[in-house]
Scaffold this motif. Structure first.
Motif, PDB file in Angstrom:
ATOM      1  N   ALA A  72       2.165   2.776  17.031  1.00 24.29           N
ATOM      2  CA  ALA A  72       1.674   3.426  15.823  1.00 24.29           C
ATOM      3  C   ALA A  72       2.570   3.196  14.606  1.00 24.29           C
ATOM      4  O   ALA A  72       2.094   2.771  13.549  1.00 24.29           O
ATOM      5  CB  ALA A  72       1.495   4.929  16.068  1.00 24.29           C
ATOM      6  N   PHE A  73       3.854   3.481  14.725  1.00 25.15           N
ATOM      7  CA  PHE A  73       4.743   3.385  13.571  1.00 25.15           C
ATOM      8  C   PHE A  73       4.789   1.953  13.040  1.00 25.15           C
ATOM      9  O   PHE A  73       4.654   1.728  11.834  1.00 25.15           O
ATOM     10  CB  PHE A  73       6.148   3.878  13.943  1.00 25.15           C
ATOM     11  N   SER A  74       4.949   0.983  13.930  1.00 23.84           N
ATOM     12  CA  SER A  74       5.021  -0.411  13.481  1.00 23.84           C
ATOM     13  C   SER A  74       3.686  -0.875  12.889  1.00 23.84           C
ATOM     14  O   SER A  74       3.670  -1.661  11.939  1.00 23.84           O
ATOM     15  CB  SER A  74       5.476  -1.335  14.610  1.00 23.84           C
ATOM     16  N   GLU A  75       2.571  -0.371  13.401  1.00 25.57           N
ATOM     17  CA  GLU A  75       1.265  -0.741  12.851  1.00 25.57           C
ATOM     18  C   GLU A  75       1.090  -0.178  11.440  1.00 25.57           C
ATOM     19  O   GLU A  75       0.609  -0.875  10.542  1.00 25.57           O
ATOM     20  CB  GLU A  75       0.136  -0.249  13.761  1.00 25.57           C
ATOM     21  N   VAL A  76       1.508   1.054  11.221  1.00 24.71           N
ATOM     22  CA  VAL A  76       1.392   1.629   9.880  1.00 24.71           C
ATOM     23  C   VAL A  76       2.359   0.929   8.917  1.00 24.71           C
ATOM     24  O   VAL A  76       2.000   0.647   7.772  1.00 24.71           O
ATOM     25  CB  VAL A  76       1.599   3.157   9.904  1.00 24.71           C
ATOM     26  N   ASP A 115       8.057   9.701   7.705  1.00 23.68           N
ATOM     27  CA  ASP A 115       8.951   8.851   6.896  1.00 23.68           C
ATOM     28  C   ASP A 115       8.197   7.766   6.136  1.00 23.68           C
ATOM     29  O   ASP A 115       8.748   7.179   5.198  1.00 23.68           O
ATOM     30  CB  ASP A 115      10.018   8.206   7.786  1.00 23.68           C
ATOM     31  N   LEU A 116       6.951   7.494   6.511  1.00 27.85           N
ATOM     32  CA  LEU A 116       6.154   6.471   5.835  1.00 27.85           C
ATOM     33  C   LEU A 116       5.185   7.055   4.805  1.00 27.85           C
ATOM     34  O   LEU A 116       4.563   6.313   4.060  1.00 27.85           O
ATOM     35  CB  LEU A 116       5.350   5.663   6.867  1.00 27.85           C
ATOM     36  N   ILE A 117       5.065   8.374   4.774  1.00 27.10           N
ATOM     37  CA  ILE A 117       4.104   9.014   3.870  1.00 27.10           C
ATOM     38  C   ILE A 117       4.680   9.076   2.456  1.00 27.10           C
ATOM     39  O   ILE A 117       5.784   9.565   2.242  1.00 27.10           O
ATOM     40  CB  ILE A 117       3.732  10.425   4.367  1.00 27.10           C
ATOM     41  N   ASP A 118       3.894   8.553   1.511  1.00 31.16           N
ATOM     42  CA  ASP A 118       4.303   8.534   0.109  1.00 31.16           C
ATOM     43  C   ASP A 118       3.834   9.772  -0.652  1.00 31.16           C
ATOM     44  O   ASP A 118       4.519  10.238  -1.564  1.00 31.16           O
ATOM     45  CB  ASP A 118       3.740   7.289  -0.585  1.00 31.16           C
ATOM     46  N   GLY A 152       0.813  -1.206   0.000  1.00 36.49           N
ATOM     47  CA  GLY A 152       0.000   0.000   0.000  1.00 36.49           C
ATOM     48  C   GLY A 152       0.845   1.254   0.000  1.00 36.49           C
ATOM     49  O   GLY A 152       2.066   1.212   0.130  1.00 36.49           O
ATOM     50  N   LYS A 153       0.166   2.366  -0.180  1.00 35.30           N
ATOM     51  CA  LYS A 153       0.860   3.642  -0.054  1.00 35.30           C
ATOM     52  C   LYS A 153       0.092   4.499   0.944  1.00 35.30           C
ATOM     53  O   LYS A 153      -1.133   4.438   1.040  1.00 35.30           O
ATOM     54  CB  LYS A 153       1.040   4.338  -1.386  1.00 35.30           C
ATOM     55  N   VAL A 154       0.851   5.293   1.690  1.00 38.87           N
ATOM     56  CA  VAL A 154       0.272   6.179   2.693  1.00 38.87           C
ATOM     57  C   VAL A 154       0.160   7.566   2.093  1.00 38.87           C
ATOM     58  O   VAL A 154       1.135   8.115   1.587  1.00 38.87           O
ATOM     59  CB  VAL A 154       1.130   6.213   3.979  1.00 38.87           C
ATOM     60  N   THR A 182      -4.662   2.442  -0.959  1.00 37.45           N
ATOM     61  CA  THR A 182      -4.287   3.665  -0.263  1.00 37.45           C
ATOM     62  C   THR A 182      -4.668   3.615   1.206  1.00 37.45           C
ATOM     63  O   THR A 182      -5.793   3.257   1.551  1.00 37.45           O
ATOM     64  CB  THR A 182      -4.999   4.869  -0.922  1.00 37.45           C
ATOM     65  N   LEU A 183      -3.729   3.997   2.036  1.00 43.20           N
ATOM     66  CA  LEU A 183      -3.979   4.217   3.458  1.00 43.20           C
ATOM     67  C   LEU A 183      -4.032   5.724   3.639  1.00 43.20           C
ATOM     68  O   LEU A 183      -3.024   6.407   3.462  1.00 43.20           O
ATOM     69  CB  LEU A 183      -2.867   3.604   4.309  1.00 43.20           C
ATOM     70  N   GLN A 184      -5.199   6.244   3.940  1.00 46.73           N
ATOM     71  CA  GLN A 184      -5.372   7.687   4.046  1.00 46.73           C
ATOM     72  C   GLN A 184      -5.148   8.126   5.481  1.00 46.73           C
ATOM     73  O   GLN A 184      -5.923   7.806   6.368  1.00 46.73           O
ATOM     74  CB  GLN A 184      -6.760   8.101   3.595  1.00 46.73           C
ATOM     75  N   LEU A 185      -4.074   8.846   5.684  1.00 45.76           N
ATOM     76  CA  LEU A 185      -3.686   9.314   7.010  1.00 45.76           C
ATOM     77  C   LEU A 185      -4.197  10.732   7.199  1.00 45.76           C
ATOM     78  O   LEU A 185      -4.099  11.554   6.300  1.00 45.76           O
ATOM     79  CB  LEU A 185      -2.169   9.261   7.119  1.00 45.76           C
ATOM     80  N   GLY A 186      -4.748  11.015   8.388  1.00 47.48           N
ATOM     81  CA  GLY A 186      -5.240  12.351   8.684  1.00 47.48           C
ATOM     82  C   GLY A 186      -4.929  12.754  10.107  1.00 47.48           C
ATOM     83  O   GLY A 186      -5.026  11.942  11.025  1.00 47.48           O
ATOM     84  N   GLY A 187      -4.561  14.008  10.259  1.00 45.99           N
ATOM     85  CA  GLY A 187      -4.218  14.565  11.563  1.00 45.99           C
ATOM     86  C   GLY A 187      -2.762  14.954  11.571  1.00 45.99           C
ATOM     87  O   GLY A 187      -1.888  14.111  11.318  1.00 45.99           O
TER      88      GLY A 187
END
Length: 184
Positions: free
Chosen positions: A107-111, A135-138, A2-4, A121-126
């Motif tokens: 959190a980091f290991s779960e993402v 560092d994980l956001i694409d 996936g992509k964040v 797509t993993l949609q991150l918000g906040g």
């Protein structure tokens, strides 16, 4: 894999909420609502910080999208409810069924795990969650409303420079603009 994607709505001056903490500065038109629904259709899961989760969960699962609501609102509410949601919080004790509670220490290991195991797509918000996951956001997506708030909470309060390149942009009749950036 996936992509964040980090996606937030902002004012022209880069704030996701006004100085009082309100998120009600956007006035989306039908084109924007269709674009948001299309984006959510491609979303495998929502990854929310606590405050954004609280701003989204009750309205989209209970208050909005009911019988008699506009078609686009009902559609978005159903898409929201059908999409798995993860909330990253140490203060919440419980969450409803279909929502996964993740503690900040995990959190980091779960993402990382979700990114490896998810197609889509993993949609991150906040913004605080985004800073901890930078560092994980694409990709970075921003819908900008034609309003200046003059203060509030910034889109992404990082302390280091991030080089990005514009991958997509569009405008809506309401004056809202969309920009999607990839890492350079």
């Amino acid at each position: 894999m996936g992509k964040v994607i980090y996606w937030m709505n902002t004012s022209i001056d880069g704030y996701i909420e006004d100085p009082s903490g309100a998120l009600d500065f956007m006035h989306p038109d039908d084109d924007f609502q269709r674009a948001a629904a299309d984006h959510v259709r491609r979303t495998a899961a929502f990854l929310f910080g606590r405050r954004l989760y609280e701003a989204m969960e009750k309205p989209w699962t209970q208050d909005l999208g009911g019988e008699g609501a506009p078609v686009l609102e009902r559609e978005f509410a159903q898409l929201y409810k059908d999409t798995p949601r993860y909330v990253f919080s140490d203060s919440l004790r419980t969450v409803p069924e279909h929502v996964t509670l993740v503690r900040r220490k995990d959190a980091f290991s779960e993402v990382e795990r979700l990114k490896q195991e998810t197609d889509g797509t993993l949609q991150l918000g906040g913004p605080e969650l985004a800073v901890s996951m930078v560092d994980l956001i694409d990709e970075f997506c921003v819908y900008t409303s034609p309003v200046i708030l003059g203060g509030g909470k910034p889109y992404l309060p990082v302390t280091e420079k991030l080089r990005l390149s514009l991958a997509e942009q569009r405008s809506f009749a309401s004056g809202i603009t969309f920009r999607r950036y990839k890492r350079s």
